[in-house]
Design an enzyme around this catalytic site. Structure first.
Site, PDB file in Angstrom:
ATOM      1  N   ARG A  30     110.870  87.239 120.005  1.00 49.69           N
ATOM      2  CA  ARG A  30     110.281  87.576 118.698  1.00 49.69           C
ATOM      3  C   ARG A  30     108.803  87.859 118.830  1.00 49.69           C
ATOM      4  NH1 ARG A  30     112.520  83.210 114.429  1.00 49.69           N
ATOM      5  NH2 ARG A  30     110.315  83.254 113.842  1.00 49.69           N
ATOM      6  N   ARG A  81     101.337  79.819 112.693  1.00 53.23           N
ATOM      7  CA  ARG A  81     102.555  79.373 111.990  1.00 53.23           C
ATOM      8  C   ARG A  81     102.565  77.858 111.842  1.00 53.23           C
ATOM      9  NH1 ARG A  81     106.771  81.864 115.773  1.00 53.23           N
ATOM     10  NH2 ARG A  81     108.319  80.817 114.469  1.00 53.23           N
ATOM     11  N   LYS A 104     116.053  74.634 113.352  1.00 52.95           N
ATOM     12  CA  LYS A 104     116.789  74.899 112.102  1.00 52.95           C
ATOM     13  C   LYS A 104     117.819  76.016 112.317  1.00 52.95           C
ATOM     14  CE  LYS A 104     112.952  76.099 109.952  1.00 52.95           C
ATOM     15  NZ  LYS A 104     111.952  75.973 111.040  1.00 52.95           N
ATOM     16  N   ARG A 118     111.577  80.876 123.523  1.00 57.63           N
ATOM     17  CA  ARG A 118     112.784  81.293 122.781  1.00 57.63           C
ATOM     18  C   ARG A 118     113.194  82.733 123.106  1.00 57.63           C
ATOM     19  NH1 ARG A 118     112.869  80.492 116.567  1.00 57.63           N
ATOM     20  NH2 ARG A 118     110.788  81.356 116.796  1.00 57.63           N
ATOM     21  N   ARG A 127     109.567  77.207 101.289  1.00 57.71           N
ATOM     22  CA  ARG A 127     108.484  76.852 102.207  1.00 57.71           C
ATOM     23  C   ARG A 127     107.189  76.551 101.473  1.00 57.71           C
ATOM     24  NH1 ARG A 127     110.562  79.961 107.026  1.00 57.71           N
ATOM     25  NH2 ARG A 127     108.944  79.802 108.584  1.00 57.71           N
TER      26      ARG A 127
HETATM   27  P1  AP5 Z   1     115.167  77.649 116.566  1.00 54.80           P
HETATM   28  O1  AP5 Z   1     116.492  77.083 116.225  1.00 54.80           O
HETATM   29  O2  AP5 Z   1     115.025  79.131 116.638  1.00 54.80           O
HETATM   30  O3  AP5 Z   1     114.031  76.997 115.638  1.00 54.80           O
HETATM   31  P2  AP5 Z   1     113.706  77.241 114.102  1.00 54.80           P
HETATM   32  O4  AP5 Z   1     113.422  75.918 113.503  1.00 54.80           O
HETATM   33  O5  AP5 Z   1     114.763  78.081 113.460  1.00 54.80           O
HETATM   34  O6  AP5 Z   1     112.353  78.012 114.277  1.00 54.80           O
HETATM   35  P3  AP5 Z   1     111.828  79.393 113.685  1.00 54.80           P
HETATM   36  O7  AP5 Z   1     110.677  79.780 114.549  1.00 54.80           O
HETATM   37  O8  AP5 Z   1     112.918  80.415 113.524  1.00 54.80           O
HETATM   38  O9  AP5 Z   1     111.376  78.946 112.327  1.00 54.80           O
HETATM   39  P4  AP5 Z   1     110.299  79.574 111.502  1.00 54.80           P
HETATM   40  O10 AP5 Z   1     110.517  78.720 110.361  1.00 54.80           O
HETATM   41  O11 AP5 Z   1     108.933  79.641 111.958  1.00 54.80           O
HETATM   42  O12 AP5 Z   1     110.695  81.157 111.516  1.00 54.80           O
HETATM   43  P5  AP5 Z   1     111.450  82.045 110.460  1.00 54.80           P
HETATM   44  O13 AP5 Z   1     112.259  83.012 111.192  1.00 54.80           O
HETATM   45  O14 AP5 Z   1     112.068  81.224 109.402  1.00 54.80           O
HETATM   46  O15 AP5 Z   1     114.736  77.001 117.972  1.00 54.80           O
HETATM   47  C1  AP5 Z   1     113.519  77.371 118.602  1.00 54.80           C
HETATM   48  C2  AP5 Z   1     113.720  77.309 120.130  1.00 54.80           C
HETATM   49  O16 AP5 Z   1     113.959  75.950 120.523  1.00 54.80           O
HETATM   50  C3  AP5 Z   1     114.934  78.097 120.640  1.00 54.80           C
HETATM   51  O17 AP5 Z   1     114.601  78.703 121.854  1.00 54.80           O
HETATM   52  C4  AP5 Z   1     116.030  77.046 120.850  1.00 54.80           C
HETATM   53  O18 AP5 Z   1     116.924  77.394 121.893  1.00 54.80           O
HETATM   54  C5  AP5 Z   1     115.208  75.807 121.205  1.00 54.80           C
HETATM   55  N1  AP5 Z   1     115.835  74.582 120.702  1.00 54.80           N
HETATM   56  C6  AP5 Z   1     116.468  74.398 119.513  1.00 54.80           C
HETATM   57  N2  AP5 Z   1     116.895  73.128 119.393  1.00 54.80           N
HETATM   58  C7  AP5 Z   1     116.502  72.487 120.530  1.00 54.80           C
HETATM   59  C8  AP5 Z   1     116.636  71.135 120.985  1.00 54.80           C
HETATM   60  N3  AP5 Z   1     117.262  70.190 120.249  1.00 54.80           N
HETATM   61  N4  AP5 Z   1     116.095  70.821 122.189  1.00 54.80           N
HETATM   62  C9  AP5 Z   1     115.463  71.754 122.939  1.00 54.80           C
HETATM   63  N5  AP5 Z   1     115.316  73.058 122.574  1.00 54.80           N
HETATM   64  C10 AP5 Z   1     115.828  73.412 121.373  1.00 54.80           C
HETATM   65  O19 AP5 Z   1     110.211  82.794 109.760  1.00 54.80           O
HETATM   66  C11 AP5 Z   1     109.473  83.781 110.423  1.00 54.80           C
HETATM   67  C12 AP5 Z   1     108.389  84.319 109.496  1.00 54.80           C
HETATM   68  O20 AP5 Z   1     108.994  84.918 108.338  1.00 54.80           O
HETATM   69  C13 AP5 Z   1     107.429  83.272 108.929  1.00 54.80           C
HETATM   70  O21 AP5 Z   1     106.368  82.969 109.808  1.00 54.80           O
HETATM   71  C14 AP5 Z   1     106.944  83.979 107.647  1.00 54.80           C
HETATM   72  O22 AP5 Z   1     106.011  84.981 107.934  1.00 54.80           O
HETATM   73  C15 AP5 Z   1     108.223  84.659 107.160  1.00 54.80           C
HETATM   74  N6  AP5 Z   1     108.998  83.784 106.261  1.00 54.80           N
HETATM   75  C16 AP5 Z   1     110.253  83.318 106.483  1.00 54.80           C
HETATM   76  N7  AP5 Z   1     110.652  82.559 105.446  1.00 54.80           N
HETATM   77  C17 AP5 Z   1     109.629  82.533 104.573  1.00 54.80           C
HETATM   78  C18 AP5 Z   1     109.424  81.889 103.324  1.00 54.80           C
HETATM   79  N8  AP5 Z   1     110.371  81.104 102.770  1.00 54.80           N
HETATM   80  N9  AP5 Z   1     108.234  82.074 102.694  1.00 54.80           N
HETATM   81  C19 AP5 Z   1     107.274  82.871 103.217  1.00 54.80           C
HETATM   82  N10 AP5 Z   1     107.402  83.488 104.399  1.00 54.80           N
HETATM   83  C20 AP5 Z   1     108.570  83.330 105.075  1.00 54.80           C
END
Ligand code: AP5
Length: 224
Positions: free
Chosen positions: A167, A178, A20, A134, A95
């Site tokens: 991270r 997660r 994402k 990552r 979420r």
């Molecule tokens: P990346 O693009 O970083 O993936 P992502 O889907 O953004 O994954 P996240 O881990 O950031 O999502 P998340 O939802 O868990 O974390 P968030 O920061 O929102 O890609 C991942 C890796 O794959 C990278 O290394 C990339 O290079 C590689 N990649 C990408 N595309 C690829 C492809 N096509 N092929 C191969 N490799 C690829 O949330 C973190 C924390 O914050 C949560 O756990 C929670 O505690 C809190 N939080 C955030 N939002 C909320 C909410 N709305 N409600 C409650 N808590 C929340």
């Protein structure tokens, strides 16, 4: 027509590691597109030592969702201060069902309903490798991966030369939590948005460029 040529208000939905952030970063590199990532906002609060950051940190490190009330207030603030923006992407929000209902309400009051909810579908085996490999640039926010998308020099961003970091919630124990939180609390949103006719599903178990191409086509036509 490319994504940058039309206006959209989109939610990016999918499990941790689905890509994402990678895709939102690419789309937002174009003119007039705002990338609102709740994960990035929370990490910035933690880094700045704010009250919200202190409340959120324990949940994030444990791989659990931060309570709805904190997140909803934070996102409503951001949307209100960016009301003039043409297009925006909400990455990582909503979420939970209560978050989705709160978003619907605030967009209704602003008379600016969602145009797409894009679901990035990837099998769990690929997610674990993506998350543990990552690395993120501390300067420009570019996202890399030691397995699937390495930089030319280890630890240094190809885009801007900044230092790469890992991270704290990409440790294997937090990753398992997660993925569990996603299954229990976020997956129900797929039916929630499918029933509203808003869901666009993308097979994201392909190269970032292939995913980008399909995403750009999808964003070019409103679905909600
Ligand atoms: P990346 O693009 O970083 O993936 P992502 O889907 O953004 O994954 P996240 O881990 O950031 O999502 P998340 O939802 O868990 O974390 P968030 O920061 O929102 O890609 C991942 C890796 O794959 C990278 O290394 C990339 O290079 C590689 N990649 C990408 N595309 C690829 C492809 N096509 N092929 C191969 N490799 C690829 O949330 C973190 C924390 O914050 C949560 O756990 C929670 O505690 C809190 N939080 C955030 N939002 C909320 C909410 N709305 N409600 C409650 N808590 C929340």
């Amino acid at each position: 027509m490319g994504a940058a040529e039309v206006s959209f208000r989109s939610v990016f939905l999918g499990p941790p590691g689905a890509g994402k952030g990678t895709q939102a970063h690419t789309v937002a590199a174009g003119p007039g597109v705002l990338h609102l990532s709740t994960g990035d906002m929370l990490r910035s609060h933690v880094a700045q030592g704010t009250e919200l950051g202190a409340q959120a940190k324990g949940f994030m490190d444990a791989g659990q969702l931060v309570p709805d009330a904190l997140i909803i207030a934070m996102v409503e603030d951001q949307l209100a201060s960016n009301e003039e923006s043409g297009s925006w992407i909400l990455d990582g929000f909503p979420r939970t069902i209560p978050q989705a209902e709160a978003l619907d309400q605030s967009l209704q009051s602003a008379n600016a309903p969602l145009t797409h909810v894009v679901y990035f579908r990837v099998p769990n085996e690929a997610l674990i490798q993506r998350l543990t490999g990552r690395r993120t640039c501390g300067d420009c926010g570019a996202i890399w991966n030691v397995h699937t998308h390495p930089t030319q020099t280890e630890g240094t961003c190809d885009a801007c030369g900044g230092a790469l970091t890992q991270r704290s919630d990409d440790r294997p124990e937090a990753v398992a939590q997660r993925l569990e939180a996603y299954d229990k609390q976020t997956k129900p949103l797929l039916d929630f948005y499918r029933s509203k006719g808003c869901l666009v599903e993308i097979d994201a178990d392909r190269s970032p460029d292939e995913v980008s191409k399909e995403l750009s086509d999808a964003l070019a036509k409103e679905v909600c």
